[in-house]
Design a protein around this motif. Structure first.
Motif, PDB file in Angstrom:
ATOM      1  N   MET A   1       0.870  -1.375   0.150  1.00  0.00           N
ATOM      2  CA  MET A   1      -0.004  -0.038  -0.016  1.00  0.00           C
ATOM      3  C   MET A   1       0.993   1.252  -0.013  1.00  0.00           C
ATOM      4  O   MET A   1       1.992   1.408   0.724  1.00  0.00           O
ATOM      5  N   TRP A   2       0.311   2.120  -0.777  1.00  0.00           N
ATOM      6  CA  TRP A   2       1.251   3.420  -0.602  1.00  0.00           C
ATOM      7  C   TRP A   2       0.160   4.526  -0.012  1.00  0.00           C
ATOM      8  O   TRP A   2      -1.143   4.329  -0.085  1.00  0.00           O
ATOM      9  N   ARG A  72      -4.984   6.012   0.381  1.00  0.00           N
ATOM     10  CA  ARG A  72      -4.813   4.878   0.208  1.00  0.00           C
ATOM     11  C   ARG A  72      -4.708   4.323  -0.944  1.00  0.00           C
ATOM     12  O   ARG A  72      -5.885   3.872  -1.404  1.00  0.00           O
ATOM     13  N   THR A  73      -3.493   3.655  -1.638  1.00  0.00           N
ATOM     14  CA  THR A  73      -3.604   3.090  -2.952  1.00  0.00           C
ATOM     15  C   THR A  73      -2.937   1.758  -2.725  1.00  0.00           C
ATOM     16  O   THR A  73      -2.017   1.234  -2.176  1.00  0.00           O
ATOM     17  N   TYR A  74      -3.746   0.743  -3.425  1.00  0.00           N
ATOM     18  CA  TYR A  74      -3.370  -0.544  -3.416  1.00  0.00           C
ATOM     19  C   TYR A  74      -3.525  -1.083  -4.968  1.00  0.00           C
ATOM     20  O   TYR A  74      -3.992  -0.402  -5.914  1.00  0.00           O
ATOM     21  N   HIS A 127       1.769  -4.512  -3.337  1.00  0.00           N
ATOM     22  CA  HIS A 127       0.887  -3.556  -2.936  1.00  0.00           C
ATOM     23  C   HIS A 127      -0.404  -4.174  -3.121  1.00  0.00           C
ATOM     24  O   HIS A 127      -1.468  -3.421  -2.945  1.00  0.00           O
ATOM     25  N   TYR A 129      -4.196  -5.550  -2.352  1.00  0.00           N
ATOM     26  CA  TYR A 129      -5.243  -4.977  -1.387  1.00  0.00           C
ATOM     27  C   TYR A 129      -5.590  -6.313  -1.085  1.00  0.00           C
ATOM     28  O   TYR A 129      -6.088  -7.420  -1.607  1.00  0.00           O
TER      29      TYR A 129
END
Length: 131
Positions: A1-2, A72-74, A127, A129
């Motif tokens: 995750m970013w 939040r980026t996945y 990354h 999810y």
């Protein structure tokens, strides 16, 4: 995750007093930089290999001016030449927006999709999810 933090600007608000729905497409795009760097480490636009095939946003709660928003980026799906970027906006512990962008690795010269390499898939998998 970013994770990225955005501070809503006064100009991001609308007449109803909350963050305008159009702002989230821009914030989500800005928060995809980590994804972009997997495909273009120097972010060189002359070598850009990605296109957006689809964007979908869902609004869960109002987002307000004056309080930071965490994006939040996945990665939620990895295909042969495309992948899904799933993102969430959180403000004060509340998920306010979620969305998915379908990205395609693309050869602009040949005007065709290009397969995602094993190395790129490995980086994307870091990354993934998990709900």
């Amino acid at each position: 995750m970013w994770q990225d933090i955005f501070s809503p600007r006064f100009s991001d608000t609308d007449a109803l007093g909350h963050i305008n729905n159009t702002v989230f497409a821009v914030w989500f795009e800005g928060a995809r930089q980590g994804v972009f760097e997997i495909f273009t480490p120097q972010l060189n636009l002359k070598q850009w290999p990605l296109i957006v095939a689809s964007v979908k946003l869902d609004y869960h709660a109002q987002t307000h001016y004056g309080t930071a928003v965490e994006i939040r980026t996945y990665i939620s799906r990895i295909g042969g030449s495309s992948f899904d970027v799933y993102q969430e906006a959180w403000q004060a512990g509340v998920k306010t927006v979620s969305g998915t962008a379908v990205m395609v690795q693309f050869d602009y010269t040949g005007n065709k999709a290009v397969a995602i390499t094993a190395e790129q898939k490995q980086q994307l998998n870091l990354h993934l999810y998990s709900a």
